[in-house]
Design a protein around this motif. Structure first.
Motif, PDB file in Angstrom:
ATOM      1  N   TYR A   1      46.538  36.886  31.141  1.00 46.96           N
ATOM      2  CA  TYR A   1      46.852  37.810  32.228  1.00 46.96           C
ATOM      3  C   TYR A   1      46.159  37.411  33.531  1.00 46.96           C
ATOM      4  CZ  TYR A   1      47.000  42.198  34.856  1.00 46.96           C
ATOM      5  OH  TYR A   1      47.175  43.146  35.827  1.00 46.96           O
ATOM      6  N   ASN A   2      44.899  36.942  33.401  1.00 43.12           N
ATOM      7  CA  ASN A   2      44.122  36.613  34.599  1.00 43.12           C
ATOM      8  C   ASN A   2      44.115  35.119  34.918  1.00 43.12           C
ATOM      9  OD1 ASN A   2      42.918  39.247  35.552  1.00 43.12           O
ATOM     10  ND2 ASN A   2      42.326  39.293  33.391  1.00 43.12           N
ATOM     11  N   GLN A   3      45.022  34.367  34.280  1.00 41.20           N
ATOM     12  CA  GLN A   3      45.272  32.963  34.610  1.00 41.20           C
ATOM     13  C   GLN A   3      44.002  32.118  34.558  1.00 41.20           C
ATOM     14  OE1 GLN A   3      48.210  32.801  38.075  1.00 41.20           O
ATOM     15  NE2 GLN A   3      47.489  34.915  38.225  1.00 41.20           N
TER      16      GLN A   3
ATOM     17  N   GLU B   1      41.373  29.189  33.048  1.00 39.75           N
ATOM     18  CA  GLU B   1      41.458  27.750  32.792  1.00 39.75           C
ATOM     19  C   GLU B   1      40.517  27.448  31.620  1.00 39.75           C
ATOM     20  OE1 GLU B   1      42.800  23.937  33.262  1.00 39.75           O
ATOM     21  OE2 GLU B   1      43.387  25.550  34.620  1.00 39.75           O
TER      22      GLU B   1
ATOM     23  N   GLY C   1      45.681  25.646  32.745  1.00 39.34           N
ATOM     24  CA  GLY C   1      45.886  27.011  32.287  1.00 39.34           C
ATOM     25  C   GLY C   1      45.249  27.260  30.934  1.00 39.34           C
TER      26      GLY C   1
END
Length: 604
Positions: free
Chosen positions: A452-454, A456, A527
């Motif tokens: 949801y908060n992208q 890494e 991602g």
């Protein structure tokens, strides 16, 4: 065993629903109930302690006797429903069994569940022996129903795993519950909480008075020196004063909250000073200081020595030897011929390690190898790889030579902690490790948060097909329940894909070249990406192969020892030999041997 005694006590009390999550030292309670199930008791390993508590709560408000089991760290996970249910109250008996771990021996922290009882205003029973635990489990259910309240049944490691002979009645199936009765009292609105909080406060003196009459709380002897204790410390004290009991007045507290004030005041009136022994916090000590302060109108009438005064160790386990030394110094206890204050010789250090052949070792080493290869490439996007660990066998990946766990906080936290570092230190490549059971228990939330908060991060699920650290209990991914019923397993890969992770791969970590290649591919992407390292725990297998080293041609580099630390590999002069009694033939050492001198062959 103490845990078995609690389980049999619950069955004798007619428990009908039992949930929980495995955690040493609590696990055997639920397993024993499952094994001794008379036929109509619902028993489940819940996905985590919060889920288990909520299942038990609704069973109890439907009129059944219900129990949820956990260790002290699990109580943190269950605290949301536990904090609320006392405000609502119950109809059937609700017992929250929590096993504390003084030391701590197998936990992140040692925390005292008696304090949680005070905080939540939930009555607490504290077990001091398997015999007493069997009785307390039954009393806790009866008390819960009488007062319409959940009850915490607390134990500690040495009681959980101590053994005793107990006469157990025939276990018969419990009577069906009368079912749920609709009533607005079961909806926890703010106004209801406010009124019920006042009810809980008013109830405390009534319960404290009942606990002063509870036969488990005992006052023995009439000596001038008082000893107050509870839980396993009662057993330590009994052993320490053996032969000299007449010198002491001994107060044993089985129900530390609400504190049995009437009994405590009677104890205080008959002694000149008090020694307090308890694990872990000064709960009884603080209560006695408060009670005798009231009796003396605010002045200290009796000297109370314990953790507050520095007389008793503030942390860790007690023992009969520790109690004896303190009593000989502060409590006028004569020395016995079989007692000595001589220092116990230091035991050799034996740190825990991953088992020989553990697939987690291969997973960690593959990740480290691929990360180091990527870091050395020209134009690498990171300066260091950081490995965020979690709770389970794989926490042992922190030890040398793997050094593959850089952070570890609590169950499921590795996945979300990796996201926090990713936001702050852009020079890091963040790997988050979680076991299969841990992923189901508390890792899915963190994975959803990452998508949801992208974030890494590279999520690494170490799937060894069991809950290995706590005794190989089943979990939702295994396709079987604690009662042995086959169910459709929950696919980790489908969960990961379903929450939106676009790149998910599964690899056998013992296929080392393939594992390194897969990690390398993950590093090259952006991602959230996930790798499921799947290979069963070695404890579930009967190894058919064994690794052999060509001793005559071993080059003596000892890379296999220096880099993977398998306990089956032993230095032998300048070369290495394999302890065949430990080797499982996993082949990881063969995969990394630069001279190709290690091979696998069938075990003879």
């Amino acid at each position: 065993m103490g845990n078995e005694a609690i389980a049999l006590g619950a069955l004798a009390a007619g428990v009908q629903v039992v949930g929980g999550y495995p955690g040493t030292p609590s696990s055997e309670v639920l397993e024993t109930i499952a094994r001794r199930n008379p036929g109509n008791v619902h028993v489940e390993w819940s996905v985590n302690e919060k889920a288990g508590a909520e299942v038990a709560v609704d069973a109890a408000i439907s009129g059944a006797r219900a129990m949820v089991t956990m260790k002290q760290m699990g109580l943190n996970v269950a605290s949301d429903p536990v904090m609320c249910v006392n405000v609502l109250g119950t109809r059937g008996g609700l017992v929250i069994y929590v096993a504390d771990d003084p030391g701590p021996i197998s936990s992140q922290t040692e925390q005292d569940t008696r304090r949680f009882g005070q905080y939540t205003r939930i009555p607490v029973f504290d077990c001091c022996s398997p015999e007493q635990a069997f009785r307390a489990a039954q009393d806790a259910f009866a008390f819960s129903e009488e007062y319409g309240t959940p009850v915490i049944l607390r134990s500690t490691t040495r009681v959980c795993h101590a053994c005793a002979d107990i006469d157990v009645p025939e276990i018969t199936p419990p009577q069906p519950a009368d079912g749920f009765v609709k009533n607005s009292k079961w909806v926890i609105f703010p106004g209801l909480s406010y009124e019920n909080k006042k009810r809980l406060v008013r109830r405390e003196p009534e319960v404290a008075d009942a606990f002063s009459r509870y036969p488990g709380n005992t006052l023995e002897g009439s000596g001038p020196v008082g000893i107050a204790c509870g839980g396993i410390s009662y057993a330590y004290v009994k052993e320490a004063v053996r032969g000299f009991k007449d010198r002491f007045s001994l107060l044993n507290i089985v129900t530390p909250y609400p504190f049995p004030s009437t009994l405590a005041r009677r104890f205080l009136r008959g002694v000149e000073k008090v020694m307090v022994f308890e694990e872990l916090d000064p709960v009884i000590e603080d209560a006695l200081i408060y009670e005798q302060g009231l009796a003396a109108c605010g002045t200290v009438a009796v000297s109370v020595l314990g953790k507050r005064s520095g007389t008793v160790p503030a942390a860790g386990e007690l023992s009969a030897d520790i109690v004896g030394r303190i009593l000989r110094k502060e409590g006028d206890l004569p020395a016995r011929a079989d007692q000595t204050d001589a220092a116990t010789p230091e035991l050799p250090v034996r740190p825990p390690v991953l088992c020989a052949g553990c697939p987690h070792r291969a997973s960690f080493y593959a990740v480290k190898t691929a990360a180091e290869q990527a870091r050395k490439k020209e134009g690498a996007s990171f300066t260091q790889a950081v490995f965020h660990g979690d709770i389970g066998c794989y926490t042992l990946g922190n030890a040398a030579p793997l050094n593959a766990v850089d952070t570890c906080l609590c169950m499921g936290a590795g996945i979300t902690m990796a996201q926090g570092m990713n936001r702050v230190d852009k020079g890091t490549l963040n790997f988050a490790f979680a076991g299969d059971s841990t992923f189901f228990a508390s890792g899915i939330t963190g994975a959803v948060n990452a998508v949801y908060n992208q974030a890494e991060i590279i999520l690494c699920i170490l799937d060894n097909s069991t809950t290995a650290m706590t005794g190989h209990q089943p979990h939702p991914g295994m396709g079987i329940t604690v009662m042995g019923e086959p169910v459709e397993p929950v696919s980790i890969e489908k969960v990961l894909t379903g929450i939106g992770i676009p790149w998910v791969r599964t690899v056998n970590p013992l296929d080392f070249p393939a594992a390194v290649k897969t990690v390398g591919e993950a590093i090259g992407r952006k991602g959230v990406r996930a790798i499921v390292f799947r290979s069963p725990c070695v404890a579930l297998l009967r190894p058919s192969d064994v690794c052999r080293i060509d001793g005559e041609h071993c080059v003596g580099c000892q890379r296999c020892i220096r880099e993977i630390g398998c306990p089956a590999l032993i230095p032998h002069g300048k070369t290495v030999r394999v302890d065949e009694s430990l080797c499982t033939g996993c082949g990881l050492c063969a995969a990394i041997c630069p001279a190709g001198r290690i091979g696998k062959e069938a075990r003879k």
